[in-house]
Motif scaffolding. Structure first.
Motif, PDB file in Angstrom:
ATOM      1  N   ILE A 215       0.841  -1.198   0.000  1.00 24.36           N
ATOM      2  CA  ILE A 215       0.000   0.000   0.000  1.00 24.36           C
ATOM      3  C   ILE A 215       0.875   1.248   0.000  1.00 24.36           C
ATOM      4  O   ILE A 215       1.792   1.374   0.818  1.00 24.36           O
ATOM      5  CB  ILE A 215      -0.940   0.039   1.219  1.00 24.36           C
ATOM      6  CG1 ILE A 215      -1.832  -1.209   1.235  1.00 24.36           C
ATOM      7  CG2 ILE A 215      -1.798   1.302   1.207  1.00 24.36           C
ATOM      8  CD1 ILE A 215      -2.693  -1.338   2.475  1.00 24.36           C
ATOM      9  N   VAL A 216       0.596   2.146  -0.928  1.00 22.40           N
ATOM     10  CA  VAL A 216       1.286   3.432  -1.001  1.00 22.40           C
ATOM     11  C   VAL A 216       0.322   4.512  -0.526  1.00 22.40           C
ATOM     12  O   VAL A 216      -0.758   4.681  -1.096  1.00 22.40           O
ATOM     13  CB  VAL A 216       1.760   3.745  -2.432  1.00 22.40           C
ATOM     14  CG1 VAL A 216       2.477   5.100  -2.469  1.00 22.40           C
ATOM     15  CG2 VAL A 216       2.667   2.647  -2.958  1.00 22.40           C
ATOM     16  N   HIS A 217       0.700   5.240   0.520  1.00 23.39           N
ATOM     17  CA  HIS A 217      -0.116   6.328   1.045  1.00 23.39           C
ATOM     18  C   HIS A 217       0.390   7.663   0.503  1.00 23.39           C
ATOM     19  O   HIS A 217       1.596   7.943   0.537  1.00 23.39           O
ATOM     20  CB  HIS A 217      -0.050   6.362   2.573  1.00 23.39           C
ATOM     21  CG  HIS A 217      -0.580   5.132   3.244  1.00 23.39           C
ATOM     22  ND1 HIS A 217      -1.934   4.859   3.335  1.00 23.39           N
ATOM     23  CD2 HIS A 217       0.051   4.086   3.851  1.00 23.39           C
ATOM     24  CE1 HIS A 217      -2.111   3.715   3.982  1.00 23.39           C
ATOM     25  NE2 HIS A 217      -0.930   3.225   4.290  1.00 23.39           N
ATOM     26  N   THR A 218      -0.529   8.481  -0.008  1.00 22.70           N
ATOM     27  CA  THR A 218      -0.205   9.857  -0.391  1.00 22.70           C
ATOM     28  C   THR A 218      -1.266  10.761   0.221  1.00 22.70           C
ATOM     29  O   THR A 218      -2.229  10.286   0.822  1.00 22.70           O
ATOM     30  CB  THR A 218      -0.184  10.044  -1.925  1.00 22.70           C
ATOM     31  OG1 THR A 218      -1.525  10.032  -2.432  1.00 22.70           O
ATOM     32  CG2 THR A 218       0.635   8.952  -2.601  1.00 22.70           C
ATOM     33  N   ALA A 219      -1.094  12.054   0.053  1.00 22.55           N
ATOM     34  CA  ALA A 219      -2.018  12.998   0.671  1.00 22.55           C
ATOM     35  C   ALA A 219      -3.431  12.887   0.113  1.00 22.55           C
ATOM     36  O   ALA A 219      -4.403  13.077   0.842  1.00 22.55           O
ATOM     37  CB  ALA A 219      -1.494  14.425   0.490  1.00 22.55           C
ATOM     38  N   LYS A 220      -3.577  12.548  -1.177  1.00 25.82           N
ATOM     39  CA  LYS A 220      -4.896  12.559  -1.794  1.00 25.82           C
ATOM     40  C   LYS A 220      -5.427  11.187  -2.162  1.00 25.82           C
ATOM     41  O   LYS A 220      -6.597  11.049  -2.518  1.00 25.82           O
ATOM     42  CB  LYS A 220      -4.877  13.448  -3.049  1.00 25.82           C
ATOM     43  CG  LYS A 220      -4.650  14.920  -2.739  1.00 25.82           C
ATOM     44  CD  LYS A 220      -4.690  15.765  -3.999  1.00 25.82           C
ATOM     45  CE  LYS A 220      -4.436  17.236  -3.673  1.00 25.82           C
ATOM     46  NZ  LYS A 220      -4.431  18.081  -4.909  1.00 25.82           N
ATOM     47  N   MET A 221      -4.582  10.151  -2.080  1.00 19.89           N
ATOM     48  CA  MET A 221      -5.055   8.814  -2.429  1.00 19.89           C
ATOM     49  C   MET A 221      -4.137   7.751  -1.861  1.00 19.89           C
ATOM     50  O   MET A 221      -2.972   8.023  -1.539  1.00 19.89           O
ATOM     51  CB  MET A 221      -5.168   8.648  -3.949  1.00 19.89           C
ATOM     52  CG  MET A 221      -3.842   8.776  -4.677  1.00 19.89           C
ATOM     53  SD  MET A 221      -4.005   8.576  -6.468  1.00 19.89           S
ATOM     54  CE  MET A 221      -2.356   9.023  -7.013  1.00 19.89           C
ATOM     55  N   ASP A 222      -4.678   6.538  -1.729  1.00 21.76           N
ATOM     56  CA  ASP A 222      -3.897   5.366  -1.362  1.00 21.76           C
ATOM     57  C   ASP A 222      -3.975   4.367  -2.509  1.00 21.76           C
ATOM     58  O   ASP A 222      -5.029   4.237  -3.152  1.00 21.76           O
ATOM     59  CB  ASP A 222      -4.431   4.704  -0.087  1.00 21.76           C
ATOM     60  CG  ASP A 222      -4.322   5.621   1.119  1.00 21.76           C
ATOM     61  OD1 ASP A 222      -3.440   6.503   1.117  1.00 21.76           O
ATOM     62  OD2 ASP A 222      -5.127   5.473   2.057  1.00 21.76           O
ATOM     63  N   ILE A 223      -2.885   3.645  -2.764  1.00 27.66           N
ATOM     64  CA  ILE A 223      -2.845   2.658  -3.846  1.00 27.66           C
ATOM     65  C   ILE A 223      -2.513   1.306  -3.233  1.00 27.66           C
ATOM     66  O   ILE A 223      -1.498   1.158  -2.559  1.00 27.66           O
ATOM     67  CB  ILE A 223      -1.788   3.034  -4.913  1.00 27.66           C
ATOM     68  CG1 ILE A 223      -2.077   4.442  -5.471  1.00 27.66           C
ATOM     69  CG2 ILE A 223      -1.798   2.020  -6.043  1.00 27.66           C
ATOM     70  CD1 ILE A 223      -1.260   5.531  -4.820  1.00 27.66           C
ATOM     71  N   ARG A 224      -3.387   0.317  -3.484  1.00 21.45           N
ATOM     72  CA  ARG A 224      -3.212  -1.019  -2.901  1.00 21.45           C
ATOM     73  C   ARG A 224      -2.988  -2.030  -4.021  1.00 21.45           C
ATOM     74  O   ARG A 224      -3.766  -2.111  -4.972  1.00 21.45           O
ATOM     75  CB  ARG A 224      -4.463  -1.405  -2.103  1.00 21.45           C
ATOM     76  CG  ARG A 224      -4.381  -2.749  -1.386  1.00 21.45           C
ATOM     77  CD  ARG A 224      -5.684  -2.975  -0.610  1.00 21.45           C
ATOM     78  NE  ARG A 224      -5.622  -4.169   0.206  1.00 21.45           N
ATOM     79  CZ  ARG A 224      -5.918  -5.389  -0.231  1.00 21.45           C
ATOM     80  NH1 ARG A 224      -6.305  -5.559  -1.480  1.00 21.45           N
ATOM     81  NH2 ARG A 224      -5.833  -6.425   0.577  1.00 21.45           N
ATOM     82  N   VAL A 225      -1.897  -2.825  -3.892  1.00 27.40           N
ATOM     83  CA  VAL A 225      -1.562  -3.798  -4.942  1.00 27.40           C
ATOM     84  C   VAL A 225      -1.085  -5.091  -4.293  1.00 27.40           C
ATOM     85  O   VAL A 225      -0.812  -5.154  -3.096  1.00 27.40           O
ATOM     86  CB  VAL A 225      -0.447  -3.255  -5.865  1.00 27.40           C
ATOM     87  CG1 VAL A 225      -0.819  -1.919  -6.452  1.00 27.40           C
ATOM     88  CG2 VAL A 225       0.862  -3.149  -5.110  1.00 27.40           C
TER      89      VAL A 225
END
Length: 346
Positions: free
Chosen positions: A183-193
């Motif tokens: 999971i990559v956390h950023t200020a406006k979205m999270d990306i789960r792979v």
């Protein structure tokens, strides 16, 4: 004194007054930073991330919360003493017992914070302006950072979960691990792979952030009131910006396809990983921001022409001056260099 406008999350953490603002131990610092945040809404994401990192580094224990817990303990201890027969405990022993237990509480709390920091201390990977850096995470995932970017992972990464926080831009080639989603956390979205290759662009100062999927599948969670979830397929990308309506700003999401280079049919969104700076129908002001990061120099554009001209170009081995001269040949402008800064005007 710095005006803090160029600060990112890691810069705020090194500012003593900001740390005092986080703990609430300095009224003047709290007042200053609350006013500064209101005056600089574009930095709210970086401030929010810096505060989260500060509390994580300090075991989520602030001066206020510790004092509150100590007061509760003292009240409970006094109540205990009040219900104990006087003949068994003299006033002197009451004072000594109270002091000993409070000292023990402080030592236990200090040890707990030390253990938390020891087990959860962060590992940081950063790139400077004008620098691109490649490395491998403990799980075997390959990461390439674009200029002026920062990734943070916890010490327990890959034990139960694989989560990272990104500020800036990075390309990930994720090692497969079905029971440990990445999971990559950023200020406006999270990306789960689970296992895939994708690019994330999330500079705090940019108006939009985007994720471009090269292969595999990712689930993007948008940080809005609905926490919308969107699944991307290979060669798709999502661009998230902010649309203002009725004085309310809400993130807008657009799904499209990655752009392919005419040179080699590779994704334009990841051209930076091949050491290419690609400008695609980009206003001069936005192009200057990209070039500033790429070459590690400050480039300022006169506001009268920032959105007047647009440029499409690809640079590989050119110096910043060679790139500027090539752009001048397309649509003319003037520039001068002063104290390692470039100023562009009509």
């Amino acid at each position: 004194m710095s005006d803090f406008q160029d600060y990112h999350s890691e810069d705020f953490l090194q500012e003593p007054s900001f740390c005092r603002y986080c703990t609430g131990t300095d009224a003047s610092a709290v007042s200053f930073w609350e006013s500064w945040i209101i005056a600089h809404p574009e930095k709210q994401a970086a401030v929010k991330e810096a505060k989260a990192l500060y509390y994580m580094l300090n075991g989520n224990i602030t001066t206020e919360s510790f004092s509150r817990q100590r007061r509760r303990f003292e009240q409970a201890f006094q109540q205990h003493l009040a219900t104990t027969p006087v003949r068994r405990i003299s006033p002197v022993w009451k004072i000594l017992a109270r002091a000993a237990v409070i000292a023990l509480l402080i030592n236990i709390a200090g040890f707990a914070v030390y253990q938390y920091k020891k087990q959860n201390r962060l590992r940081n990977y950063s790139s400077l302006s004008g620098e691109r850096k490649s490395f491998q995470l403990p799980d075997g995932t390959s990461v390439m950072l674009n200029a002026n970017s920062h990734i943070t992972i916890a010490q327990h990464f890959n034990k139960e979960a694989r989560e990272v926080t990104l500020v800036g831009e990075a390309f990930f080639d994720v090692a497969a691990a079905a029971n440990k989603p990445f999971i990559v956390h950023t200020a406006k979205m999270d990306i789960r792979v689970l296992g895939t290759s994708f690019n994330v662009r999330a500079y705090p100062e940019d108006k939009v952030v985007e994720t471009a999927l090269i292969k595999g599948k990712v689930e993007v969670t948008i940080h809005d009131e609905q926490n919308r979830k969107i699944i991307l397929q290979p060669a798709q990308k999502i661009v998230i910006g902010v649309v203002a309506a009725s004085h309310i700003t809400t993130p807008s999401a657009t799904i499209g396809n990655v752009m392919l280079s005419l040179r080699d049919s590779a994704a334009v969104e990841t051209s930076w990983t091949r050491n290419r700076l690609v400008l695609t129908d980009m206003p001069l002001g936005a192009a200057a921001v990209e070039m500033s990061r790429w070459y590690g120099v400050k480039i300022k554009v006169d506001s009268t022409i920032a959105n007047k001209y647009r440029y499409t170009a690809t640079f590989e081995k050119e110096t910043v001056e060679q790139a500027l001269k090539a752009m001048q040949a397309s649509v003319p402008f003037n520039y001068r260099i002063e104290n390692n800064e470039i100023f562009i005007s009509q």
